[in-house]
Design a protein around this motif. Structure first.
Motif, mmCIF file in Angstrom:
data_model
loop_
_atom_site.group_PDB
_atom_site.id
_atom_site.type_symbol
_atom_site.label_atom_id
_atom_site.label_comp_id
_atom_site.label_asym_id
_atom_site.label_seq_id
_atom_site.Cartn_x
_atom_site.Cartn_y
_atom_site.Cartn_z
ATOM 1 N N UNK A 188 0.847 -1.203 0.000
ATOM 2 C CA UNK A 188 0.000 0.000 0.000
ATOM 3 C C UNK A 188 0.878 1.246 0.000
ATOM 4 N N UNK A 189 0.641 2.110 -0.976
ATOM 5 C CA UNK A 189 1.320 3.409 -1.005
ATOM 6 C C UNK A 189 0.431 4.379 -0.231
ATOM 7 N N UNK A 190 0.862 4.755 0.975
ATOM 8 C CA UNK A 190 0.007 5.615 1.804
ATOM 9 C C UNK A 190 0.589 7.032 1.841
ATOM 10 N N UNK A 191 -0.106 7.948 1.183
ATOM 11 C CA UNK A 191 0.374 9.336 1.095
ATOM 12 C C UNK A 191 -0.267 10.141 2.231
ATOM 13 N N UNK A 192 0.574 10.792 3.046
ATOM 14 C CA UNK A 192 0.058 11.477 4.240
ATOM 15 C C UNK A 192 0.004 10.521 5.421
ATOM 16 N N UNK A 193 0.853 9.471 5.359
ATOM 17 C CA UNK A 193 0.868 8.434 6.411
ATOM 18 C C UNK A 193 1.333 8.971 7.761
ATOM 19 N N UNK A 194 2.012 10.116 7.747
ATOM 20 C CA UNK A 194 2.550 10.658 9.000
ATOM 21 C C UNK A 194 1.554 11.526 9.753
ATOM 22 N N UNK A 195 0.334 11.653 9.262
ATOM 23 C CA UNK A 195 -0.649 12.510 9.932
ATOM 24 C C UNK A 195 -1.473 11.738 10.956
ATOM 25 N N UNK A 196 -2.539 12.386 11.423
ATOM 26 C CA UNK A 196 -3.396 11.802 12.459
ATOM 27 C C UNK A 196 -4.023 10.473 11.995
ATOM 28 N N UNK A 197 -4.764 10.506 10.890
ATOM 29 C CA UNK A 197 -5.430 9.282 10.427
ATOM 30 C C UNK A 197 -4.394 8.271 9.963
ATOM 31 N N UNK A 198 -3.391 8.737 9.214
ATOM 32 C CA UNK A 198 -2.352 7.842 8.700
ATOM 33 C C UNK A 198 -1.661 7.076 9.817
ATOM 34 N N UNK A 199 -1.369 7.757 10.913
ATOM 35 C CA UNK A 199 -0.639 7.087 11.997
ATOM 36 C C UNK A 199 -1.470 5.951 12.594
ATOM 37 N N UNK A 200 -2.778 6.175 12.716
ATOM 38 C CA UNK A 200 -3.635 5.110 13.269
ATOM 39 C C UNK A 200 -3.818 3.966 12.272
ATOM 40 N N UNK A 201 -3.891 4.325 10.998
ATOM 41 C CA UNK A 201 -4.065 3.278 9.978
ATOM 42 C C UNK A 201 -2.790 2.427 9.898
ATOM 43 N N UNK A 202 -1.631 3.071 9.924
ATOM 44 C CA UNK A 202 -0.366 2.317 9.892
ATOM 45 C C UNK A 202 -0.281 1.375 11.098
ATOM 46 N N UNK A 203 -0.654 1.894 12.273
ATOM 47 C CA UNK A 203 -0.598 1.099 13.496
ATOM 48 C C UNK A 203 -1.472 -0.156 13.371
ATOM 49 N N UNK A 204 -2.695 0.052 12.884
ATOM 50 C CA UNK A 204 -3.644 -1.060 12.730
ATOM 51 C C UNK A 204 -3.111 -2.089 11.726
ATOM 52 N N UNK A 205 -2.611 -1.607 10.599
ATOM 53 C CA UNK A 205 -2.164 -2.535 9.548
ATOM 54 C C UNK A 205 -0.917 -3.292 9.974
ATOM 55 N N UNK A 206 -0.054 -2.661 10.764
ATOM 56 C CA UNK A 206 1.137 -3.362 11.252
ATOM 57 C C UNK A 206 0.751 -4.390 12.318
ATOM 58 N N UNK A 207 -0.128 -3.996 13.226
ATOM 59 C CA UNK A 207 -0.477 -4.882 14.346
ATOM 60 C C UNK A 207 -1.334 -6.063 13.934
ATOM 61 N N UNK A 208 -2.224 -5.866 12.962
ATOM 62 C CA UNK A 208 -3.256 -6.881 12.736
ATOM 63 C C UNK A 208 -3.267 -7.515 11.357
#
Ligand SMILES: NC(=O)c1ccc[n+]([C@@H]2O[C@H](COP(=O)([O-])OP(=O)(O)OC[C@H]3O[C@@H](n4cnc5c(N)ncnc54)[C@H](O)[C@@H]3O)[C@@H](O)[C@H]2O)c1
Ligand SMILES: O=C(O)[C@H]1O[C@H](OP(=O)(O)OP(=O)(O)OC[C@H]2O[C@@H](n3ccc(=O)[nH]c3=O)[C@H](O)[C@@H]2O)[C@H](O)[C@@H](O)[C@@H]1O
Length: 394
Positions: free
Chosen positions: A25-45
């Motif tokens: 997944x190419x996530x643009x804006x991954x360092x922001x509020x929503x991006x940080x939570x989405x990255x966390x979820x995708x890494x953890x689960x």
């Protein structure tokens, strides 16, 4: 032998019972509020890989370092500005799916930096759409509930019984019109730019077969949203309401109610909303070609009620007594400057997301404020004390 976490992740199935293939997944804006939570979820689960693109990475540092994290190698950070970086197309080509979160999205900017706002939300998103379309890559694009603008009901006389009829205020993806103020009301620069990029994406789908999903978030809130002025953002900066009110509470100041705090919002917990995005990522056949409201219609309050609830919750989680004057009224001109305007009421219709993805929000406003303000207090209370104690230079 595979670890229990990875075997659980590899056994995951989509809503139709098919095994979920790991995606890049190419996530643009991954360092922001929503991006940080989405990255966390995708890494953890999950087992998906993320190419995380942003200008900043402070909010995802905990996912990038140290090298022995369980997901090491599945997330890589690419520091780049999509306005001018030739690496963008290559990164989109390397991925199965692009998620575009990059935007200027704080209301204080819409009327004071309208050009930056329009460029960020429309012009800068154009190459992303083009590269996805030309390379047959799926796109999940983040729009906003602000594309609805004002409700039809807001134009009715104050005492009209029709104002109580949901037909005049509930916002439906495939039916509601987009109602903005005049051009002088530059507040709508953001909504208008988002509307046009939605129309362009929709047209790319219709004419060129782009596989897309458009997300319209309705006031997602939680930890890591925006910044606290003078601590991890500019002292004069004006973040969104959760961070404004958190800042006031941390400093023991009255909460400022713009134009009396009469506007209404529905707030959804970021962790609930991220579940919806994960369903979109992993169920393309159900999500492609759709525009989704993502919000919590049960969590409606006026901004004044939000302030009152935040004061109570903060007092509970911090043990700090509220200030003697808990709120003050301030005009929108004083707070945001010339050209500000507001959405009166925002209730998402949930029919489409329910039907396609079976998603429903879970967390009440009180509960989400309790966990968020506990985080704010733990993260910022000491830093604020130091800032307040610092002697002001002459
Ligand atoms: N949080 C909400 O409730 C909400 C509501 C409606 C819409 N949205 C939309 O969701 C998206 C994400 O919102 P958020 O709350 O996470 O905002 P955010 O500001 O926290 O995140 C946006 C990220 O994009 C990055 N970015 C901006 N311009 C960039 C560029 N040119 N190149 C590279 N990176 C860039 C920023 O550095 C930031 O990290 C936005 O498109 C926003 O309009 C959010
Ligand atoms: O979050 C969303 O769904 C969308 O709406 C937000 O817009 P808005 O809800 O108006 O922005 P907030 O800053 O969260 O303000 C909410 C309300 O609180 C008021 N407010 C804000 C700050 C403050 O200190 N006091 C105060 O009364 C504002 O005037 C507004 O009526 C932003 O435009 C985007 O992040 C996003 O697209």
């Amino acid at each position: 032998m595979a670890s229990s976490a990875s075997s659980a992740a590899s056994a995951r199935v989509d809503l139709d019972g098919n095994p979920i293939k790991p995606l890049t997944i190419c996530m643009i804006g991954a360092g922001g509020f929503i991006g940080s939570h989405l990255c966390e979820k995708l890494m953890n689960e999950t087992q998906h890989k993320i190419l995380a693109l942003d200008v900043y990475n402070d909010k995802i540092k905990h996912l990038l370092e140290p090298d022995n994290l369980p997901w090491h190698g599945r997330i890589t950070f690419h520091r780049l500005n999509i306005k001018h970086d030739s690496r963008l197309e290559g990164l989109i080509k390397m991925s199965d799916l692009t998620i575009n979160l990059a935007a200027i999205c704080t209301p204080a900017d819409y009327n004071t930096r309208p050009l930056d706002t329009i460029y960020s939300n429309f012009i800068d998103a154009l190459p992303v759409v083009k590269y996805c379309s030309e390379n047959n890559k799926r796109l999940i694009h983040f729009s906003t509930c602000e594309v609805y603008g004002k409700t039809i009901g807001s134009f009715l006389p104050k005492d009209s019984p029709l104002r109580q009829d949901p037909a005049y205020y509930v916002l439906k993806e495939d039916e509601s019109p987009c109602i903005f103020g005049s051009i002088e009301k530059q507040r709508w620069s953001y909504a208008c730019a988002k509307q046009l990029i939605e129309r362009l994406i929709y047209a790319e789908g219709a004419e060129n077969g782009l596989e897309f999903t458009i997300v319209r978030p309705f006031n997602w809130i939680g930890p890591r949203m925006d910044f606290i002025p003078g601590v991890d953002g500019p002292s004069e900066g004006v973040p969104r309401v959760l961070a404004c009110f958190s800042n006031n509470l941390l400093r023991g100041e009255p909460l400022k109610l713009v134009d009396g705090g009469q506007s209404q919002r529905t707030f959804v917990y970021i962790k609930d909303a991220i579940e919806a995005v994960t369903l979109m990522i992993e169920n393309p056949a159900r999500a492609n070609g759709h525009i989704f409201n993502v919000g919590n219609p049960n969590n409606e309050v006026t901004v004044r009620q939000l302030a009152e609830m935040m004061i109570k919750v903060y007092s509970k989680v911090s043990g700090v007594q509220p200030p003697e004057t808990p709120t003050v009224d301030v005009s929108s001109k004083e707070f945001y400057g010339e050209g500000y305007d507001d959405s009166d009421k925002r209730i998402p219709d949930m029919t489409i997301i329910n039907r396609q993805l079976g998603w429903n929000p879970k967390t009440s406003l009180w509960d989400l404020l309790e966990s968020t303000l506990t985080y704010q207090h733990r993260t910022y209370a000491e830093a604020i004390k130091k800032v307040i104690a610092k002697p002001v230079a002459n």
